[in-house]
Scaffold this motif. Sequence first.
Motif, mmCIF file in Angstrom:
data_model
loop_
_atom_site.group_PDB
_atom_site.id
_atom_site.type_symbol
_atom_site.label_atom_id
_atom_site.label_comp_id
_atom_site.label_asym_id
_atom_site.label_seq_id
_atom_site.Cartn_x
_atom_site.Cartn_y
_atom_site.Cartn_z
ATOM 1 N N SER A 175 52.406 -20.822 3.459
ATOM 2 C CA SER A 175 51.890 -19.469 3.683
ATOM 3 C C SER A 175 50.437 -19.576 4.115
ATOM 4 O O SER A 175 49.761 -20.549 3.821
ATOM 5 N N GLU A 176 49.947 -18.553 4.781
ATOM 6 C CA GLU A 176 48.548 -18.555 5.225
ATOM 7 C C GLU A 176 47.808 -17.376 4.606
ATOM 8 O O GLU A 176 48.402 -16.362 4.274
ATOM 9 N N TRP A 203 40.480 -19.428 7.474
ATOM 10 C CA TRP A 203 41.921 -19.337 7.244
ATOM 11 C C TRP A 203 42.435 -20.629 6.613
ATOM 12 O O TRP A 203 42.079 -21.723 7.035
ATOM 13 N N CYS A 245 46.022 -22.530 4.454
ATOM 14 C CA CYS A 245 47.474 -22.460 4.261
ATOM 15 C C CYS A 245 47.911 -23.548 3.293
ATOM 16 O O CYS A 245 47.244 -24.573 3.148
ATOM 17 N N GLN A 293 42.548 -17.379 13.055
ATOM 18 C CA GLN A 293 43.862 -17.169 12.463
ATOM 19 C C GLN A 293 44.964 -17.699 13.375
ATOM 20 O O GLN A 293 45.951 -18.264 12.901
ATOM 21 N N CYS A 327 45.536 -21.416 12.765
ATOM 22 C CA CYS A 327 46.203 -21.608 11.473
ATOM 23 C C CYS A 327 47.676 -21.232 11.587
ATOM 24 O O CYS A 327 48.559 -21.970 11.139
ATOM 25 N N HIS A 328 47.937 -20.106 12.216
ATOM 26 C CA HIS A 328 49.307 -19.608 12.340
ATOM 27 C C HIS A 328 50.174 -20.575 13.158
ATOM 28 O O HIS A 328 51.347 -20.783 12.841
ATOM 29 N N LYS A 329 49.600 -21.172 14.177
ATOM 30 C CA LYS A 329 50.328 -22.158 14.985
ATOM 31 C C LYS A 329 50.796 -23.312 14.098
ATOM 32 O O LYS A 329 51.944 -23.743 14.188
ATOM 33 N N VAL A 332 51.174 -23.245 10.756
ATOM 34 C CA VAL A 332 52.125 -22.721 9.764
ATOM 35 C C VAL A 332 53.525 -22.614 10.375
ATOM 36 O O VAL A 332 54.510 -23.043 9.759
#
Length: 96
Positions: free
Chosen positions: A8-9, A17, A19, A75, A78-80, A82
């Motif tokens: 999760s982030e 950010w 995770c 973000q 980070c999302h990439k 995750v």
Amino acid sequence: MAHLYKVSEWQGASGKWYCNDVADLAGPSAKWYTPARMLGISLCDYVLLLKNEFKVSSMKYNPDTDVLIFSWDKQADCHKYVLWINKMARKANFMC
């Protein structure tokens, strides 16, 4: 209880950010090296992957506690990571 590894982030108070798998913070899923073990790569290669492929903005390692903390300024970066690491965990059916 075992669970599928899932990251999760969140955004910290600093604006950075972060995770991790937060389902069992005291268990092996929350250890910084768990993704490297899942991927079957060395710890050095994992750090380089974070830095080069996923553009980690900050990394700090404490050898006394064996904790690596890394974060992103953006973000989207980070999302990439995750999305990718969760996909790899599903593909491997990696249980913690």
